[in-house]
Design a protein around this motif. Structure first.
Motif, mmCIF file in Angstrom:
data_model
loop_
_atom_site.group_PDB
_atom_site.id
_atom_site.type_symbol
_atom_site.label_atom_id
_atom_site.label_comp_id
_atom_site.label_asym_id
_atom_site.label_seq_id
_atom_site.Cartn_x
_atom_site.Cartn_y
_atom_site.Cartn_z
ATOM 1 N N PRO A 209 0.837 -1.209 0.000
ATOM 2 C CA PRO A 209 0.000 0.000 0.000
ATOM 3 C C PRO A 209 0.869 1.255 0.000
ATOM 4 C CG PRO A 209 -0.767 -1.587 1.622
ATOM 5 C CD PRO A 209 0.542 -2.092 1.132
ATOM 6 N N ASP A 210 0.279 2.338 -0.490
ATOM 7 C CA ASP A 210 1.028 3.600 -0.564
ATOM 8 C C ASP A 210 1.455 4.084 0.811
ATOM 9 O OD1 ASP A 210 0.709 3.532 -3.281
ATOM 10 O OD2 ASP A 210 -1.063 4.838 -3.299
ATOM 11 N N ALA A 211 0.667 3.815 1.832
ATOM 12 C CA ALA A 211 1.000 4.287 3.179
ATOM 13 C C ALA A 211 2.234 3.600 3.743
ATOM 14 C CB ALA A 211 -0.189 4.081 4.114
ATOM 15 N N LEU A 212 2.591 2.409 3.210
ATOM 16 C CA LEU A 212 3.746 1.671 3.718
ATOM 17 C C LEU A 212 4.986 1.857 2.849
ATOM 18 C CD1 LEU A 212 2.025 -1.697 4.730
ATOM 19 C CD2 LEU A 212 2.497 0.299 6.160
ATOM 20 N N ARG A 213 4.863 2.601 1.751
ATOM 21 C CA ARG A 213 6.026 2.845 0.886
ATOM 22 C C ARG A 213 6.816 4.030 1.450
ATOM 23 N NH1 ARG A 213 3.599 2.112 -5.298
ATOM 24 N NH2 ARG A 213 2.512 0.125 -4.888
ATOM 25 N N ARG A 214 7.713 3.699 2.347
ATOM 26 C CA ARG A 214 8.442 4.767 3.035
ATOM 27 C C ARG A 214 9.807 4.246 3.474
ATOM 28 N NH1 ARG A 214 4.668 4.858 8.507
ATOM 29 N NH2 ARG A 214 4.737 2.612 8.907
ATOM 30 N N ARG A 215 10.601 5.188 3.937
ATOM 31 C CA ARG A 215 11.955 4.908 4.433
ATOM 32 C C ARG A 215 11.992 5.262 5.918
ATOM 33 N NH1 ARG A 215 17.059 4.421 1.989
ATOM 34 N NH2 ARG A 215 18.827 5.190 3.237
ATOM 35 N N LEU A 216 12.178 4.258 6.773
ATOM 36 C CA LEU A 216 12.135 4.444 8.221
ATOM 37 C C LEU A 216 13.556 4.649 8.753
ATOM 38 C CD1 LEU A 216 9.596 1.624 9.222
ATOM 39 C CD2 LEU A 216 9.128 4.050 8.824
ATOM 40 N N ASP A 217 13.765 5.785 9.417
ATOM 41 C CA ASP A 217 15.036 6.052 10.101
ATOM 42 C C ASP A 217 14.872 5.624 11.556
ATOM 43 O OD1 ASP A 217 17.392 6.905 11.142
ATOM 44 O OD2 ASP A 217 17.260 8.967 10.420
ATOM 45 N N VAL A 218 15.493 4.504 11.932
ATOM 46 C CA VAL A 218 15.319 3.918 13.272
ATOM 47 C C VAL A 218 16.613 4.014 14.076
ATOM 48 C CG1 VAL A 218 13.465 2.377 12.547
ATOM 49 C CG2 VAL A 218 15.845 1.645 12.298
ATOM 50 N N MET A 227 18.428 1.928 9.049
ATOM 51 C CA MET A 227 17.397 2.343 8.108
ATOM 52 C C MET A 227 16.655 1.113 7.598
ATOM 53 S SD MET A 227 16.641 5.468 7.036
ATOM 54 C CE MET A 227 18.240 6.292 7.078
ATOM 55 N N VAL A 228 15.331 1.265 7.383
ATOM 56 C CA VAL A 228 14.491 0.222 6.794
ATOM 57 C C VAL A 228 13.714 0.872 5.649
ATOM 58 C CG1 VAL A 228 12.653 -1.449 7.162
ATOM 59 C CG2 VAL A 228 14.304 -0.995 8.993
ATOM 60 N N SER A 229 13.955 0.387 4.415
ATOM 61 C CA SER A 229 13.301 0.935 3.224
ATOM 62 C C SER A 229 12.454 -0.153 2.582
ATOM 63 C CB SER A 229 14.332 1.458 2.218
ATOM 64 O OG SER A 229 15.190 2.416 2.827
ATOM 65 N N THR A 230 11.211 0.189 2.222
ATOM 66 C CA THR A 230 10.286 -0.762 1.608
ATOM 67 C C THR A 230 9.722 -0.137 0.340
ATOM 68 O OG1 THR A 230 9.704 -1.479 3.846
ATOM 69 C CG2 THR A 230 8.350 -2.296 2.044
ATOM 70 N N VAL A 231 9.835 -0.870 -0.790
ATOM 71 C CA VAL A 231 9.370 -0.369 -2.074
ATOM 72 C C VAL A 231 8.663 -1.498 -2.809
ATOM 73 C CG1 VAL A 231 11.179 1.384 -2.256
ATOM 74 C CG2 VAL A 231 11.588 -0.899 -3.184
ATOM 75 N N GLN A 232 7.922 -1.111 -3.849
ATOM 76 C CA GLN A 232 7.293 -2.067 -4.756
ATOM 77 C C GLN A 232 8.216 -2.267 -5.952
ATOM 78 O OE1 GLN A 232 4.003 -3.434 -4.234
ATOM 79 N NE2 GLN A 232 4.626 -4.860 -5.848
ATOM 80 N N ALA A 233 8.591 -3.525 -6.223
ATOM 81 C CA ALA A 233 9.474 -3.855 -7.339
ATOM 82 C C ALA A 233 8.783 -4.893 -8.211
ATOM 83 C CB ALA A 233 10.819 -4.370 -6.844
ATOM 84 N N GLY A 234 8.040 -4.439 -9.223
ATOM 85 C CA GLY A 234 7.317 -5.357 -10.090
ATOM 86 C C GLY A 234 6.177 -6.026 -9.355
#
Length: 719
Positions: A209-218, A227-234
């Motif tokens: 979902p768009d709300a979870l497409r983000r880069r978390l600075d922890v 850092m934790v980065s989550t993206v859509q790849a195909g």
């Protein structure tokens, strides 16, 4: 299968007690229905392109593919065959081919376990082919290739694309960072690999979902994860976890929750297994909707622990673990199902936490009732080194220095217990239940011991270094005629300054040079650096003409003083551990003071050398000193009496036994240059020294305080 049905019909038609009695009477040794169970006929291994194939021939085909698990260290694969026997006549098959060393067969009840002993860890697939069970071992790739290839943590079983429900980050125990992913179902696949310094997690056939497409600075969580980065790849979701420093990771899945844990790597050479807080051998488990009781039995077989599972433990769980210590795997199962474990020797009792708490409460209440009804006993204790009164107050929970006010929070005796102390013989008489008397006996044995003693020596060193140099001049002239007697000498050196030439008969009268001095700057020796000297040495020169009518007199005065002094004060005292000691030497100075009524009284002030110290011996044999050192002396006289020069240091320091430490020091240095001169003339280069007086002084004072503790009584030697 027909034989099994016939056996079931026989069980329903006959009374088994009568059948067993008949068998015992006839002496026949039969195992009912044993001939109907499938059994292992042979075990063989062959090589193929995809790896090795282990073929297990059975007397009858299996109903389903059996469950199993793998172990990384030592590398093993274990497969459980329920309801299967061993008809081979041996429990081990040596292979020593490819990656397979041997196959071990173990029976426990109605279940047989196959253990494949490997050379290197690898994965496997199990399949049924007629009456045979095939175990396909994958080819072990080189280490570099394995690091580059993704690890299929869980195969993708979903056909339709599913959406990730949530991503969260938490801080775990021992500073571990946990990335928690809420999966839409347990069917979603997971791929995990390490790429450089990062961890890459991919979820095939998934959307984000768009709300979870983000880069978390922890970074602020204080874990190895930055850092934790989550993206859509195909058609898949890619998550990149960026750790820093030295770290290790593990991953597990319970039902629809995937957890990736990154822990700081502790470089402890004495630790046999890795993982903070977990020390069991690592295993890998992959089960879909397995009963919790069966899963606990698998862990019990792996660990050789005896597991007792409560009847209230029910339900199923989907679990996927990769290279996780078995005690951590058990902890994960306990947390996911709200269970608790109680260990007694090599027996683990597993039950819901509420049941364990209720059982423990019942046990405590039973012990309490026994303690309330148990008869009291009286025992006497002879104390050798500790005062009986102090120990009695400690048993009653009373504070030191108070006559009452017992505190039941710190009371050692039971509510029914009592204690009496006898001062004259230093004895205790305690009445309590036997278990408490045993506890008190052990307590007294630890506290009634000889106290070690410490000798503390202090050295107070005062060093003085003074230097002074003074240079002065007197210059005079006179030009009156008729001073000569009969000619004279052109230059005169020496003699008295006031009547040079007159006392030798060269002059008719005293020239009176004191009245004609126009430079009178003798050497200044008033500084304390020139103490003990009343006057400076002088050197005089007189110049006059041949007719003795003009005179020029020059007197130089110079003095140099150098002084060095050292005072060493060394008080020493011996005292018991944690007992204050005081040693003092000096004098008391009287002074007058007025009282409130107006009368005058005499009081005294101390000017003494004092050492006050409290030592504490540490378990390592060092000494902690709480020290207060004074070095006072009589100073200058004032209108109100003598002043007191004080040198004082108070500190707390840790010193090794017999070692010396400098606890303080004062270093004072003063330098001064005083110049008195005739204006303008005193600044002339070269000749200016005839028109000025210079005094230079330098003073250095240093105070050092040394402490040396030494333990003079050893507890072991006294025993």
């Amino acid at each position: 299968m027909t034989a099994m049905k016939d056996t079931e019909e026989i069980r329903t038609m006959f009374n088994w007690r009568a059948v067993l009695a008949a068998i015992a009477t006839s002496g026949l040794l039969l195992a009912p229905a044993a001939w109907a169970d499938p059994a292992i006929q042979s075990v063989s291994s062959t090589q193929q392109a995809g790896g090795e194939v282990v073929r297990i021939e059975l007397s009858e085909p299996l109903a389903a593919v059996p469950n199993g698990f793998s172990v990384q260290n030592p590398p093993r694969i274990a497969v459980d065959l329920p309801g299967v026997g061993n008809a081979m006549g041996r429990n081990s098959v040596e292979v020593n081919q490819g990656n397979l060393r041997s196959v071990s067969i173990a029976q426990a009840g109605d279940r047989t376990r196959l253990v494949l002993n490997l050379k290197q860890p690898t994965s496997y697939q199990a399949q049924i082919q007629g009456n045979a069970l095939l175990l396909v071992l994958n080819t072990v790739a080189p280490q570099i290739a394995v690091a580059e290839q993704p690890v299929h943590f869980a195969p993708s079983q979903n056909v339709e694309t599913q959406s990730i429900r949530g991503i969260d980050f938490r801080r775990g125990a021992d500073g571990a960072g946990r990335v928690v992913v809420a999966l839409p179902s347990a069917q979603l696949g997971v791929d995990l690999r390490q790429q450089g310094q990062n961890l890459v997690v991919e979820f095939p056939r998934a959307t984000l979902p768009d709300a979870l497409r983000r880069r978390l600075d922890v970074t602020d969580f204080g874990t190895p994860v930055r850092m934790v980065s989550t993206v859509q790849a195909g058609d898949r979701v890619r998550m990149v976890v960026e750790p820093t420093g030295a770290w290790e990771h593990s991953a597990y899945q319970t039902d629809d929750q995937f957890v990736l844990e990154v822990r700081p790597l502790k470089m402890d050479p004495n630790k046999l297994t890795q993982g903070p807080g977990y020390q069991g051998e690592k295993l890998s488990l992959n089960f879909q909707n397995i009963e919790v009781r069966a899963l606990l039995q698998v862990i019990a077989d792996f660990t050789n622990f005896n597991v007792v599972t409560s009847d209230t433990v029910t339900g199923t769980v989907t679990l996927r673990l990769k290279d996780v210590p078995w005690d951590q795997a058990l902890d994960i199962i306990m947390q996911s199902k709200g269970l608790g474990v109680k260990k007694s020797g090599n027996v683990l009792w597993i039950a819901p936490k509420e049941e364990l708490a209720a059982k423990e409460q019942v046990d405590l209440e039973a012990k309490k009732k026994v303690a309330e009804l148990e008869p009291l006993r009286t025992q006497s204790f002879q104390l050798n080194y500790t005062k009986a009164e102090v120990v009695a107050k400690g048993l009653l929970g009373q504070n030191q220095g108070q006559s009452g006010g017992s505190s039941h929070a710190s009371r050692i005796l039971s509510p029914r217990g009592s204690v009496i102390f006898e001062t004259r013989t230093n004895q205790l008489f305690v009445s309590d239940i036997p278990s408490k008397l045993e506890e008190i006996t052990q307590l007294i044995a630890k506290i009634d011991i000889p106290v070690r003693q410490v000798m503390i020596e202090a050295r107070i060193v005062e060093a003085d270094d003074t230097f002074g140099r003074a240079l002065g001049v007197k210059l005079g002239a006179n030009a009156a005629p008729k001073f000569y007697n009969n000619g004279g000498v052109g230059v005169g050196v020496g003699g008295n300054y006031d009547d040079v030439g007159y006392q030798t008969g060269q002059l008719l009268k005293d020239p009176g040079f004191n009245s004609t001095q126009f430079v009178n700057l003798p050497a200044n020796i008033s500084s304390s650096n020139f103490s003990g000297v009343t006057s400076a040495p002088t050197f005089a020169v007189s110049l006059f003409n041949s007719s003795l009518t003009r005179f020029l007199n020059l007197e130089l005065s110079a003095l140099e003083a150098d002084g060095k002094g050292k005072i060493v004060s060394s008080p020493r005292v011996i005292t018991a551990d944690q007992e204050k000691a005081l040693i003092e030497q000096g004098e008391e100075l009287p002074y007058q003071e007025s009282t409130s009524s107006g009368a005058t009284s005499i009081s005294f002030r101390k000017a003494s050398l004092k050492l006050e110290v409290t030592p504490q011996i540490t378990p390592e044999g060092n000494v902690i000193l709480d020290v207060d050192v004074n070095k006072d002396s009589v100073g200058r006289s004032t209108a109100a009496g003598f002043a007191i020069d004080t040198k004082h240091v108070k500190t707390k320091v840790l010193v090794e036994n017999g070692g010396t430490v400098v606890i303080g020091g004062i270093y004072t240095q003063s330098e001064s240059t005083d110049v008195s001169k005739v204006p303008l003339l005193g600044d002339i280069p070269g000749l200016g020294v005839l028109f000025r007086s210079t005094t230079r002084t330098s003073s250095k004072t240093e105070l050092l305080v040394f402490l040396t503790p030494k333990i003079v009584t050893d507890r072991a030697a006294v025993r």
